[in-house]
Design a protein around this motif. Structure first.
Motif, PDB file in Angstrom:
ATOM      1  N   GLY A  33       0.798  -1.218   0.000  1.00 60.44           N
ATOM      2  CA  GLY A  33       0.000   0.000   0.000  1.00 60.44           C
ATOM      3  C   GLY A  33       0.833   1.272   0.000  1.00 60.44           C
ATOM      4  N   GLU A  34       2.142   1.147   0.230  1.00 67.10           N
ATOM      5  CA  GLU A  34       3.018   2.318   0.262  1.00 67.10           C
ATOM      6  C   GLU A  34       3.954   2.373  -0.946  1.00 67.10           C
ATOM      7  N   GLU A  35       3.705   1.512  -1.934  1.00 59.26           N
ATOM      8  CA  GLU A  35       4.601   1.422  -3.083  1.00 59.26           C
ATOM      9  C   GLU A  35       4.715   2.744  -3.848  1.00 59.26           C
ATOM     10  N   ALA A  36       3.582   3.379  -4.119  1.00 51.34           N
ATOM     11  CA  ALA A  36       3.606   4.613  -4.918  1.00 51.34           C
ATOM     12  C   ALA A  36       4.409   5.708  -4.230  1.00 51.34           C
ATOM     13  N   SER A  37       4.183   5.908  -2.953  1.00 49.92           N
ATOM     14  CA  SER A  37       4.923   6.965  -2.253  1.00 49.92           C
ATOM     15  C   SER A  37       6.402   6.618  -2.136  1.00 49.92           C
ATOM     16  N   ALA A  38       6.719   5.346  -1.955  1.00 52.83           N
ATOM     17  CA  ALA A  38       8.123   4.933  -1.879  1.00 52.83           C
ATOM     18  C   ALA A  38       8.830   5.172  -3.205  1.00 52.83           C
ATOM     19  N   LEU A  39       8.157   4.844  -4.312  1.00 48.38           N
ATOM     20  CA  LEU A  39       8.758   5.071  -5.618  1.00 48.38           C
ATOM     21  C   LEU A  39       8.904   6.563  -5.913  1.00 48.38           C
ATOM     22  N   ASN A  40       7.911   7.354  -5.541  1.00 51.06           N
ATOM     23  CA  ASN A  40       8.011   8.806  -5.735  1.00 51.06           C
ATOM     24  C   ASN A  40       9.210   9.363  -4.978  1.00 51.06           C
ATOM     25  N   GLU A  41       9.378   8.931  -3.758  1.00 54.13           N
ATOM     26  CA  GLU A  41      10.515   9.392  -2.951  1.00 54.13           C
ATOM     27  C   GLU A  41      11.839   8.942  -3.569  1.00 54.13           C
ATOM     28  N   LEU A  42      11.885   7.695  -4.017  1.00 54.12           N
ATOM     29  CA  LEU A  42      13.099   7.180  -4.645  1.00 54.12           C
ATOM     30  C   LEU A  42      13.436   7.966  -5.910  1.00 54.12           C
ATOM     31  N   PHE A  43      12.450   8.153  -6.789  1.00 56.14           N
ATOM     32  CA  PHE A  43      12.704   8.859  -8.040  1.00 56.14           C
ATOM     33  C   PHE A  43      13.134  10.300  -7.813  1.00 56.14           C
ATOM     34  N   SER A  44      12.690  10.908  -6.744  1.00 60.74           N
ATOM     35  CA  SER A  44      13.111  12.287  -6.473  1.00 60.74           C
ATOM     36  C   SER A  44      14.541  12.349  -5.928  1.00 60.74           C
ATOM     37  N   SER A  45      15.078  11.217  -5.496  1.00 59.54           N
ATOM     38  CA  SER A  45      16.405  11.234  -4.881  1.00 59.54           C
ATOM     39  C   SER A  45      17.524  10.667  -5.760  1.00 59.54           C
ATOM     40  N   ILE A  46      17.189   9.966  -6.838  1.00 59.79           N
ATOM     41  CA  ILE A  46      18.234   9.369  -7.672  1.00 59.79           C
ATOM     42  C   ILE A  46      18.561  10.297  -8.843  1.00 59.79           C
ATOM     43  N   PRO A  47      19.795  10.239  -9.327  1.00 61.19           N
ATOM     44  CA  PRO A  47      20.166  11.073 -10.479  1.00 61.19           C
ATOM     45  C   PRO A  47      19.538  10.550 -11.765  1.00 61.19           C
ATOM     46  N   ASN A  48      19.370  11.443 -12.733  1.00 62.57           N
ATOM     47  CA  ASN A  48      18.906  11.025 -14.048  1.00 62.57           C
ATOM     48  C   ASN A  48      19.944  10.100 -14.664  1.00 62.57           C
ATOM     49  N   SER A  49      19.484   9.137 -15.429  1.00 64.49           N
ATOM     50  CA  SER A  49      20.399   8.253 -16.139  1.00 64.49           C
ATOM     51  C   SER A  49      19.796   7.938 -17.498  1.00 64.49           C
ATOM     52  N   ASN A  50      20.630   7.453 -18.392  1.00 63.71           N
ATOM     53  CA  ASN A  50      20.218   7.133 -19.748  1.00 63.71           C
ATOM     54  C   ASN A  50      20.539   5.666 -20.002  1.00 63.71           C
ATOM     55  N   PHE A  51      19.522   4.849 -20.138  1.00 63.54           N
ATOM     56  CA  PHE A  51      19.696   3.403 -20.294  1.00 63.54           C
ATOM     57  C   PHE A  51      20.592   3.059 -21.483  1.00 63.54           C
ATOM     58  N   SER A  52      20.371   3.722 -22.604  1.00 66.03           N
ATOM     59  CA  SER A  52      21.179   3.437 -23.795  1.00 66.03           C
ATOM     60  C   SER A  52      22.645   3.769 -23.569  1.00 66.03           C
ATOM     61  N   ASP A  53      22.900   4.970 -23.034  1.00 66.46           N
ATOM     62  CA  ASP A  53      24.277   5.420 -22.849  1.00 66.46           C
ATOM     63  C   ASP A  53      24.987   4.747 -21.680  1.00 66.46           C
ATOM     64  N   GLU A  54      24.272   4.549 -20.585  1.00 63.71           N
ATOM     65  CA  GLU A  54      24.922   4.096 -19.357  1.00 63.71           C
ATOM     66  C   GLU A  54      24.831   2.599 -19.089  1.00 63.71           C
ATOM     67  N   VAL A  55      23.995   1.911 -19.859  1.00 69.11           N
ATOM     68  CA  VAL A  55      23.878   0.459 -19.673  1.00 69.11           C
ATOM     69  C   VAL A  55      24.190  -0.274 -20.979  1.00 69.11           C
ATOM     70  N   LEU A  56      23.389  -0.030 -22.003  1.00 65.52           N
ATOM     71  CA  LEU A  56      23.567  -0.781 -23.245  1.00 65.52           C
ATOM     72  C   LEU A  56      24.923  -0.543 -23.897  1.00 65.52           C
ATOM     73  N   SER A  57      25.333   0.706 -24.010  1.00 65.06           N
ATOM     74  CA  SER A  57      26.579   0.988 -24.730  1.00 65.06           C
ATOM     75  C   SER A  57      27.824   0.543 -23.968  1.00 65.06           C
ATOM     76  N   VAL A  58      27.726   0.372 -22.665  1.00 66.07           N
ATOM     77  CA  VAL A  58      28.900  -0.082 -21.901  1.00 66.07           C
ATOM     78  C   VAL A  58      28.909  -1.598 -21.706  1.00 66.07           C
ATOM     79  N   ARG A  59      27.883  -2.278 -22.172  1.00 64.49           N
ATOM     80  CA  ARG A  59      27.807  -3.739 -22.063  1.00 64.49           C
ATOM     81  C   ARG A  59      27.571  -4.375 -23.434  1.00 64.49           C
ATOM     82  N   PRO A  60      28.318  -3.994 -24.477  1.00 66.25           N
ATOM     83  CA  PRO A  60      28.026  -4.513 -25.819  1.00 66.25           C
ATOM     84  C   PRO A  60      28.166  -6.027 -25.938  1.00 66.25           C
ATOM     85  N   THR A  61      29.001  -6.632 -25.121  1.00 70.65           N
ATOM     86  CA  THR A  61      29.149  -8.089 -25.203  1.00 70.65           C
ATOM     87  C   THR A  61      27.933  -8.818 -24.652  1.00 70.65           C
TER      88      THR A  61
END
Length: 99
Positions: A33-61
């Motif tokens: 029942g607290e999932e939405a507020s927990a995720l909102n709090e988490l998203f407000s505290s983590i830095p922006n990231s780019n899946f393509s640049d920071e995950v896919l392109s660094v793991r080509p193998t």
């Protein structure tokens, strides 16, 4: 992209371990029942990231590319795009099993 969630999570774990750890610790400490507020709090505290640049392109193998015909491309990089795609008649009929 097509793949197992576990494979994508492992790629994130290897390339952005602190980010994934934030999600895991938040989820472990969240009561039903607290999932939405927990995720909102988490998203407000983590830095922006780019899946393509920071995950896919660094793991080509960890990736493979196969030729495919008759397919299109839909960029679902924003929640609004994903939601609008779910509104399409073909997507609705496939998800419900009715054509």
């Amino acid at each position: 992209m097509v793949g197992r969630v576990s494979a994508f999570l492992e790629m994130v774990r290897r390339s952005l371990p602190d980010l994934l750890a934030s999600f895991e610790s938040t989820w472990a400490g969240t009561k039903p029942g607290e999932e939405a507020s927990a995720l909102n709090e988490l998203f407000s505290s983590i830095p922006n990231s780019n899946f393509s640049d920071e995950v896919l392109s660094v793991r080509p193998t960890d990736l493979a590319v196969f030729p495919a015909r008759g397919l299109g491309w839909t960029d679902l990089g924003e929640p609004e795009r994903a939601i609008s795609t779910l509104q399409l008649p073909l997507v609705r009929s496939v998800s419900t099993g009715r054509m």
